[in-house]
Write a protein that holds these residues in place. Structure first.
Motif: not given
Length: 418
Positions: A68-94
């Motif tokens: 999840l992105r830093r600084g998100l509120d504890e409660v997000v608006a309904a119908e918020t897309r997951l893509d709008d909440l995420v900016d990073l991911g853990l690598r799945y390979d090298l």
């Protein structure tokens, strides 16, 4: 409420004896790769989510742990897309992080660049025996070499590294994604149906021709096409490596001359390597979407699947650099290798078992003297019944003991002889 102290599902704690085996395996692999000129690099565990979801990771992109992105509120608006909440991911390979690394740093790297990586990756797998959500990969890649020198060297170095770690009896399987594409085209399938064919062919060793033939009509092939496909593949299995180029040209007439020459060149070079057990496998697919040329896997009789795999991915780096760069890599299934190697990593370890009335300078001095020949030495205070404590020392991996008393030490003796 009592806190659950177990590791997160799909992960595990590693005890010292297990880590000792892992250290042994990594040390032997590292020693070999360094002799071949591969230089160790490190990349971050976190990558931008857009890069990880760039369409080149195949099924692994469905297993990304998103952050999840830093600084998100504890409660997000309904119908918020997951893509709008995420900016990073853990690598799945090298490999995907390596392409970004090379794009950013290629001006200061030797050409071709021989890269060596070892580190954890994360996939949201369904936990089961031998499959973990956090595990380690061990990769070498050659970037900037367009000839099959890259394929041959990667295969030679990796098989030598596995043998040095203690894994003998492995077999290398070689194929080419361009050959598979020509095979699908010759079968009369449109390009959008090729992936389905490859998925089915990849099951041949598990379900046999009967199972494969049962699936292929659903992939768009009629009986005559299936017969021709089976005849072609069967004719290429077990082919004499010295005749591989000629047999490929005969079996798949539309196969480009460049592909035939590349595979024949690889075959000639591998034939010259003493003790290497390898074969051309016309049904080898590999799942990653970024492969563009030759692909390879290493199998072992004691392993259910492959213990290493890789191939050429000439177009992946262009996503970072803006131009294509020849690239080829090999990834060792580190966790599987460790599981297959029993007793590796054991070394002489001495317990300096001291009584409470032995002066501290005597204890540390005795341990220091014993370490001079490179052995592992640990002072441990005498407690409880001697026999029970010696048993615990054996369980902890000690191979011998020196019992220090106030009136002087006894001789060092193996723990097995008590």
């Amino acid at each position: 409420m009592k806190m659950d102290n177990s590791p997160a599902r799909g992960t595990r704690d590693l005890l010292p004896a297990t880590v000792a085996v892992r250290d042994h395996v990594l040390a032997r692999i590292t020693e070999v790769y360094h002799r071949y000129g591969y230089q160790r690099i490190e990349t971050p565990a976190l990558e931008n989510i857009e890069r990880l979801q760039g369409g080149q990771g195949g099924e692994n992109e469905k297993l990304i742990y998103r952050v999840l992105r830093r600084g998100l509120d504890e409660v997000v608006a309904a119908e918020t897309r997951l893509d709008d909440l995420v900016d990073l991911g853990l690598r799945y390979d090298l490999t995907v992080p390596l392409t970004r690394f090379y794009g950013n740093n290629q001006a200061s790297l030797p050409q071709p660049f021989r890269s060596f990586q070892f580190g954890p990756v994360w996939r949201a797998e369904r936990p089961q025996k031998g499959r973990y959500r956090q595990f380690y990969q061990c990769d070498i890649d050659m970037l900037g070499e367009e000839s099959v020198l890259a394929e041959v060297e990667l295969i030679e170095a990796t098989t030598e590294a596995l043998a040095a770690a203690g894994l003998d009896g492995a077999t290398v399987r070689v194929s080419d994604r361009r050959f598979l594409s020509a095979l699908a085209q010759a079968a009369g399938l449109p390009e959008q149906a090729w992936t389905g064919l490859f998925i089915t062919l990849d099951k041949l060793d598990k379900i046999g021709w009967e199972g494969v033939r049962a699936e292929l009509p659903g992939r768009g092939l009629d009986t005559a096409q299936i017969d021709r496909l089976q005849e072609t593949i069967t004719g290429l299995r077990g082919v004499d490596p010295a005749k591989l180029g000629d047999r490929l040209a005969e079996a798949v007439p539309d196969l480009p001359d460049e592909v035939v020459a590349d595979l024949a060149g690889t075959a000639d070079a591998l034939r010259a390597l003493d003790g290497l057990d390898w074969e051309f496998d016309p049904t080898l697919v590999r799942g990653m979407g970024y492969y563009t040329g030759q692909i390879f896997e290493i199998t072992h009789p004691a392993a259910a699947g492959s213990v290493a795999g890789g191939g050429r991915y000439d177009r992946l780096i262009g996503r970072s650099l803006g131009r294509d760069v020849p690239a080829c890599g090999f990834s060792i299934g580190f966790e599987r290798i460790v599981d297959l190697i029993e007793g590796a990593g054991s070394r002489a370890a001495v317990a300096v078992l001291y009584e409470a009335d032995v002066p501290l300078p005597t204890v540390v001095g005795s341990a220091r003297e014993l370490r001079r020949d490179g052995r592992t030495v640990s002072p441990i205070r005498r407690r409880g019944k001697l026999g029970a404590q010696l048993g615990r020392l054996t369980e902890w991996g000690f191979t011998s003991v020196v019992h220090l008393r106030a009136d002087g030490p006894t001789e060092e003796r193996p723990l097995e002889s008590r």
